[in-house]
Design an enzyme around this catalytic site. Structure first.
Site, short mmCIF file in Angstrom:
data_model
loop_
_atom_site.label_atom_id
_atom_site.label_comp_id
_atom_site.label_asym_id
_atom_site.label_seq_id
_atom_site.Cartn_x
_atom_site.Cartn_y
_atom_site.Cartn_z
N HIS A 18 -0.04 7.37 -3.28
CA HIS A 18 1.26 7.22 -2.62
C HIS A 18 1.03 6.47 -1.30
O HIS A 18 0.10 6.82 -0.55
CB HIS A 18 1.88 8.60 -2.35
CG HIS A 18 3.19 8.53 -1.64
ND1 HIS A 18 4.36 8.15 -2.26
CD2 HIS A 18 3.51 8.78 -0.35
CE1 HIS A 18 5.35 8.18 -1.37
NE2 HIS A 18 4.85 8.55 -0.21
N THR B 286 1.88 17.34 -8.98
CA THR B 286 2.47 18.65 -9.29
C THR B 286 3.98 18.44 -9.43
O THR B 286 4.48 17.33 -9.26
CB THR B 286 2.19 19.66 -8.14
OG1 THR B 286 2.66 19.06 -6.93
CG2 THR B 286 0.71 19.96 -8.03
N THR C 163 -4.54 -2.82 1.00
CA THR C 163 -5.98 -3.12 1.06
C THR C 163 -6.81 -1.83 1.04
O THR C 163 -7.81 -1.74 0.33
CB THR C 163 -6.29 -3.92 2.35
OG1 THR C 163 -5.48 -5.09 2.35
CG2 THR C 163 -7.75 -4.29 2.43
C1 GRF Z 1 1.56 0.42 -4.01
O1 GRF Z 1 2.04 0.43 -2.69
C2 GRF Z 1 1.25 1.83 -4.41
O2 GRF Z 1 0.85 2.64 -3.33
C3 GRF Z 1 2.56 2.30 -4.92
O3 GRF Z 1 3.03 1.21 -5.69
C4 GRF Z 1 2.68 0.00 -4.97
C5 GRF Z 1 2.30 -1.09 -5.92
O4 GRF Z 1 1.12 -0.73 -6.56
N1 GRF Z 1 2.42 3.52 -5.67
P1 GRF Z 1 0.37 -1.71 -7.63
O5 GRF Z 1 0.10 -3.03 -6.95
O6 GRF Z 1 1.30 -1.88 -8.82
O7 GRF Z 1 -0.88 -0.96 -7.96
#
Ligand code: GRF
Length: 202
Positions: free
Chosen positions: A108, A140, A171
């Site tokens: 998250h 959860t 990053t």
């Molecule tokens: C990221 O900010 C991740 O933390 C959130 O979704 C965004 C995109 O993730 N859960 P990704 O590039 O598809 O992995």
């Protein structure tokens, strides 16, 4: 350990896990990628890596239960030990979570418990935060509130927009998630009595 990754979009976190899993000493292999979005960019990236991909689009199913039942069938075939949610933008039912509780983790883009839910970077900026970051936690039943495995922080810089902050956080997400999955797959981090116990991520 067999890992299935759930995505809804570009899958950059999924690709960070795929890259990390190539290390000979990494204790997990990515055996499948499941998306609720047939157009998710991450599906093509995973397929190019030779990983089985599945798109189960919610609107193709009469109900959430039917949608999840199809996901369960795919999971039964893939026999994962661990599920990694990575940019998966759909809430799972209590049944789904109970089925995988203790074996399912999520990343998250905030330092939970601050800013659960959406638009985390704009909310951090609006709140005047001087640091931001991301959290890997066990999934959860409550949204974004499971026991924390690891966190990574970045500075919020003056003039940051949600986009510039999101890029800085992303990053460190790509560093944190593989570290957290390694710890979990090695049995060094686990869920016990509602808390995450075990080694700290560096
Ligand atoms: C990221 O900010 C991740 O933390 C959130 O979704 C965004 C995109 O993730 N859960 P990704 O590039 O598809 O992995």
């Amino acid at each position: 350990k067999r890992v299935v990754v759930f995505i809804s979009g570009g899958g950059s976190n999924m690709m960070a896990l795929v890259a990390a899993a190539k290390a000979p000493d990494f204790p997990a292999e990515i055996v499948g990628v499941i998306s609720d979005n047939a157009d998710a960019g991450g599906l093509a990236k995973a397929a190019a890596e030779g990983i089985s991909t599945f798109a189960f689009v919610r609107k193709d199913y009469a109900s959430k239960e039917a949608h999840e039942a199809t996901i369960f069938e795919a999971l039964d075939r893939l026999s994962p030990d661990i599920l990694c949610l990575a940019g998966y933008m759909r809430l799972l039912s209590a049944k789904f979570i109970q089925r995988y509780e203790g074996r399912m983790i999520n990343i998250h883009p905030s330092l939970l418990p601050l800013f659960p839910g959406l638009h985390t970077h704009q909310r951090a900026i609006d709140a005047g935060m001087r640091i931001a970051g991301c959290t890997v936690h066990f999934v959860t039943e409550g949204m974004d509130e499971g026991p924390v495995i690891g966190q990574a922080a970045v500075p919020v810089l003056s003039g940051d927009t949600a986009e510039t902050l999101a890029a800085r956080v992303l990053t460190v997400e790509h560093q944190l998630y593989p570290q957290a999955l390694r710890l979990f797959a090695e049995g060094k981090a686990r869920m016990e009595g509602g808390r995450a116990v075990g080694a700290e991520t560096s």
